[in-house]
Structures are given as structure tokens and as C-alpha cells.
Scaffold this active site. Structure first.
Site, PDB file in Angstrom:
ATOM      1  N   CYS A   1     -12.674  -9.201  -3.048  1.00 43.38           N
ATOM      2  CA  CYS A   1     -11.780 -10.264  -3.542  1.00 43.38           C
ATOM      3  C   CYS A   1     -11.078 -11.018  -2.423  1.00 43.38           C
ATOM      4  CB  CYS A   1     -10.736  -9.674  -4.491  1.00 43.38           C
ATOM      5  SG  CYS A   1     -11.435  -9.057  -6.045  1.00 43.38           S
TER       6      CYS A   1
ATOM      7  N   SER B   1       0.812  -1.224   0.000  1.00 45.42           N
ATOM      8  CA  SER B   1       0.000   0.000   0.000  1.00 45.42           C
ATOM      9  C   SER B   1       0.843   1.272   0.000  1.00 45.42           C
ATOM     10  CB  SER B   1      -0.954   0.004   1.199  1.00 45.42           C
ATOM     11  OG  SER B   1      -0.236   0.002   2.416  1.00 45.42           O
ATOM     12  N   GLY B   2       2.166   1.134   0.081  1.00 46.84           N
ATOM     13  CA  GLY B   2       3.020   2.327   0.031  1.00 46.84           C
ATOM     14  C   GLY B   2       3.401   2.865   1.401  1.00 46.84           C
TER      15      GLY B   2
ATOM     16  N   SER C   1       6.026   1.962   3.321  1.00 48.10           N
ATOM     17  CA  SER C   1       7.462   2.251   3.382  1.00 48.10           C
ATOM     18  C   SER C   1       7.803   3.472   2.531  1.00 48.10           C
ATOM     19  CB  SER C   1       8.275   1.036   2.918  1.00 48.10           C
ATOM     20  OG  SER C   1       8.079  -0.040   3.818  1.00 48.10           O
TER      21      SER C   1
ATOM     22  N   CYS D   1      -9.064  -6.318  -2.283  1.00 52.27           N
ATOM     23  CA  CYS D   1     -10.168  -5.466  -1.844  1.00 52.27           C
ATOM     24  C   CYS D   1     -11.142  -6.309  -1.013  1.00 52.27           C
ATOM     25  CB  CYS D   1     -10.873  -4.837  -3.046  1.00 52.27           C
ATOM     26  SG  CYS D   1     -11.870  -6.019  -3.967  1.00 52.27           S
TER      27      CYS D   1
ATOM     28  N   GLU E   1       7.922  -1.374   9.534  1.00 59.08           N
ATOM     29  CA  GLU E   1       7.483  -2.722   9.946  1.00 59.08           C
ATOM     30  C   GLU E   1       7.203  -2.783  11.449  1.00 59.08           C
ATOM     31  OE1 GLU E   1       6.768  -4.788   7.657  1.00 59.08           O
ATOM     32  OE2 GLU E   1       8.085  -4.378   5.940  1.00 59.08           O
ATOM     33  N   GLY E   2       6.477  -1.786  11.933  1.00 58.30           N
ATOM     34  CA  GLY E   2       6.185  -1.690  13.370  1.00 58.30           C
ATOM     35  C   GLY E   2       5.442  -2.889  13.925  1.00 58.30           C
ATOM     36  N   GLN E   3       4.734  -3.626  13.044  1.00 60.75           N
ATOM     37  CA  GLN E   3       3.974  -4.800  13.519  1.00 60.75           C
ATOM     38  C   GLN E   3       4.893  -5.924  13.998  1.00 60.75           C
ATOM     39  OE1 GLN E   3       4.311  -4.101  10.294  1.00 60.75           O
ATOM     40  NE2 GLN E   3       5.125  -5.951   9.362  1.00 60.75           N
TER      41      GLN E   3
HETATM   42  P1  ADP Z   1       4.361  -1.352   1.742  1.00 61.77           P
HETATM   43  O1  ADP Z   1       5.488  -0.841   2.592  1.00 61.77           O
HETATM   44  O2  ADP Z   1       3.009  -0.855   2.193  1.00 61.77           O
HETATM   45  O3  ADP Z   1       4.375  -2.847   1.581  1.00 61.77           O
HETATM   46  P2  ADP Z   1       5.880  -0.166  -0.410  1.00 61.77           P
HETATM   47  O4  ADP Z   1       6.042   1.278  -0.033  1.00 61.77           O
HETATM   48  O5  ADP Z   1       7.037  -1.068  -0.146  1.00 61.77           O
HETATM   49  O6  ADP Z   1       4.550  -0.748   0.273  1.00 61.77           O
HETATM   50  O7  ADP Z   1       5.563  -0.312  -1.964  1.00 61.77           O
HETATM   51  C1  ADP Z   1       4.599   0.486  -2.617  1.00 61.77           C
HETATM   52  C2  ADP Z   1       4.860   0.349  -4.117  1.00 61.77           C
HETATM   53  O8  ADP Z   1       4.682  -1.003  -4.504  1.00 61.77           O
HETATM   54  C3  ADP Z   1       3.946   1.129  -5.023  1.00 61.77           C
HETATM   55  O9  ADP Z   1       4.332   2.467  -5.194  1.00 61.77           O
HETATM   56  C4  ADP Z   1       4.065   0.346  -6.331  1.00 61.77           C
HETATM   57  O10 ADP Z   1       5.194   0.774  -7.049  1.00 61.77           O
HETATM   58  C5  ADP Z   1       4.355  -1.072  -5.869  1.00 61.77           C
HETATM   59  N1  ADP Z   1       3.227  -2.013  -5.961  1.00 61.77           N
HETATM   60  C6  ADP Z   1       3.312  -3.314  -6.315  1.00 61.77           C
HETATM   61  N2  ADP Z   1       2.122  -3.930  -6.234  1.00 61.77           N
HETATM   62  C7  ADP Z   1       1.228  -3.010  -5.815  1.00 61.77           C
HETATM   63  C8  ADP Z   1      -0.194  -3.025  -5.534  1.00 61.77           C
HETATM   64  N3  ADP Z   1      -0.919  -4.131  -5.685  1.00 61.77           N
HETATM   65  N4  ADP Z   1      -0.766  -1.884  -5.096  1.00 61.77           N
HETATM   66  C9  ADP Z   1      -0.027  -0.758  -4.960  1.00 61.77           C
HETATM   67  N5  ADP Z   1       1.294  -0.677  -5.221  1.00 61.77           N
HETATM   68  C10 ADP Z   1       1.932  -1.781  -5.634  1.00 61.77           C
HETATM   69 MG    MG Z   2       6.896  -1.784   3.790  1.00 58.25          MG
HETATM   70 ZN    ZN Z   3     -10.613  -6.796  -5.794  1.00 58.28          ZN
END
Ligand code: ADP
Ligand code: MG
Ligand code: ZN
Length: 194
Positions: free
Chosen positions: A180, A19-20, A22, A177, A89-91
Site C-alpha cells: 500500500c 507501530s508502538g 513509544s 504495508c 524520538e531518537g531520529q
Molecule cells: P509510535 O511511538 O511507534 O508512533 P505509539 O506507541 O505512540 O507508536 O502508539 C501505538 C498505539 O497507537 C497502538 O497501541 C494503538 O493503540 C495506536 N494506533 C493507532 N493507529 C495504529 C496503527 N495503524 N497501527 C498500530 N497501532 C495504531
Molecule cells: Mg512515538
Molecule cells: Zn496495506
């Protein structure tokens, strides 16, 4: 971000995998660095996906980070002069993270914690939910559902039927979602990771 004299605060960045979280953490601590504020970023020592001394997003954004094994070590590792404390990764931290974050905020620091708010069975993933209740700012991130492109708010563990395929963390989870996400899929026994 406002900075009333002597007062710190807590920011939580939560949501499913991909979800972005990091990226957003890296964006915030990088801005603080540009503003020449003393910043320290931390990560759990067990997460060595992209090398030991970095936080890296799935999009390969990256920032230096100090690996630590628990909340007590975090408290010891934060320098007095530090004004911005980032934690990814606070969890994966113990419940003591809530108290440590509050202690650091009381000492005048901006504490930013990114982490999963639910696990792959959609259960609360502590200490992120408890920390959110003590945070001034909570940002809920959404991924793109890997299946339909809709708003991905859950992390689905995917089970591969071919037992010869060795799963790493990559490819073992998808963002899904509400429509799904599948309980049946989540409850199937997972193959050994790694
Ligand atoms: P998180 O830390 O929440 O796991 P990251 O910040 O590491 O997420 O990664 C986010 C990036 O991952 C997005 O900007 C995109 O480039 C990529 N990405 C890959 N799969 C997805 C997805 N299903 N939804 C959103 N971004 C994704
Ligand atoms: Mg992350
Ligand atoms: Zn879906």
C-alpha cells in the site's frame, strides 16, 4: 534483562509511526522503575505534541521525560547514579547520539532508544540505523497498515487536497504495508504542517 557486572548495553526500538515504539519504551522504563532502578527518560525538545515534560504514546500511555535539544546535552543531563536511560524520538537527534549512547553503555548503563528507522520517503533516518549497528538488541516494530490492515512497516505522508484544511502532525501520516505504500503519493508537495 541480564546485567553483567559493570557492563551496560544499547537497545533500539524502531519502526514506522503508530507501530508502538513509544509504548514499548514506556513499558521498559516503567518496569525498571518498578524494580527500583534509577531511570531517566529523555525526549527532543522540539517534540511538544503532548506537553513538554512527558513521553506519550498514541494510546495515551505516558511517562515523565526531560526535554533536551541535542546529544551533547543528553550526555550532560544523565546522572552518574542513573542505570537506565530511555530516549524517545531518537531520529530527531544529531549523529552524536551514537557516540553518546556508547559512552553511557560503557559507563554501565542500559540505554534504550526508540525512533523511526526510515523517513516518509523510506530513506534511512539517521541516527537510528547507525545506532542499530552498535546495539545489542534491536526490536523492529510493525504498525497496522491504515489502508488494508496488513503489516505496516513504512510511514506514508498523506497529502490533503483541500488547502483550507490545516494539518497538524495528527492526520498527516499513515502506516502502510509494502503493497500500500505509494512513491507517487509520498513525492507530492506537502501542505505546510501546522
Ligand atoms: P509510535 O511511538 O511507534 O508512533 P505509539 O506507541 O505512540 O507508536 O502508539 C501505538 C498505539 O497507537 C497502538 O497501541 C494503538 O493503540 C495506536 N494506533 C493507532 N493507529 C495504529 C496503527 N495503524 N497501527 C498500530 N497501532 C495504531
Ligand atoms: Mg512515538
Ligand atoms: Zn496495506
Amino acid at each position: 534483562m541480564f546485567r553483567p557486572s559493570g557492563t551496560g548495553w544499547i537497545e533500539v526500538i524502531c519502526g514506522p509511526m503508530f507501530s508502538g515504539k513509544s509504548e514499548e519504551l514506556i513499558r521498559r522504563v516503567t518496569r525498571s522503575r518498578i524494580a527500583r532502578l534509577p531511570v531517566q527518560t529523555f525526549k527532543p525538545a522540539l517534540d511538544d505534541r503532548y506537553g513538554e515534560n512527558r513521553v506519550t504514546s498514541h494510546s495515551r500511555m505516558t511517562v515523565d521525560a526531560i526535554p533536551i535539544s541535542d546529544s551533547a546535552e543528553l550526555l550532560r543531563a544523565v546522572d552518574d547514579a542513573t542505570l537506565v536511560v530511555g530516549v524517545d524520538e531518537g531520529q530527531f537527534f544529531d549523529e552524536g547520539l551514537v557516540e553518546v549512547a556508547e559512552h553511557l553503555a560503557a559507563a554501565g548503563k542500559q540505554v534504550i532508544v526508540a525512533g523511526l528507522d526510515t523517513d516518509y520517503l523510506r530513506r534511512p533516518f539517521e541516527p537510528i540505523p547507525a545506532l542499530s549497528g552498535r546495539a545489542e538488541f534491536v526490536t523492529k516494530m510493525l504498525a497496522v497498515c491504515h489502508r488494508c490492515g496488513g503489516p505496516g512497516l513504512f510511514t506514508q505522508r498523506i497529502v490533503r487536497s483541500d488547502s483550507l484544511v490545516v494539518l497538524g502532525a495528527q492526520g498527516a501520516y499513515e502506516a502502510r504495508c509494502r503493497g500500500c505504500y505509494s512513491n507517487e503519493e509520498a513525492e507530492q508537495p506537502a501542505l505546510a504542517l501546522n
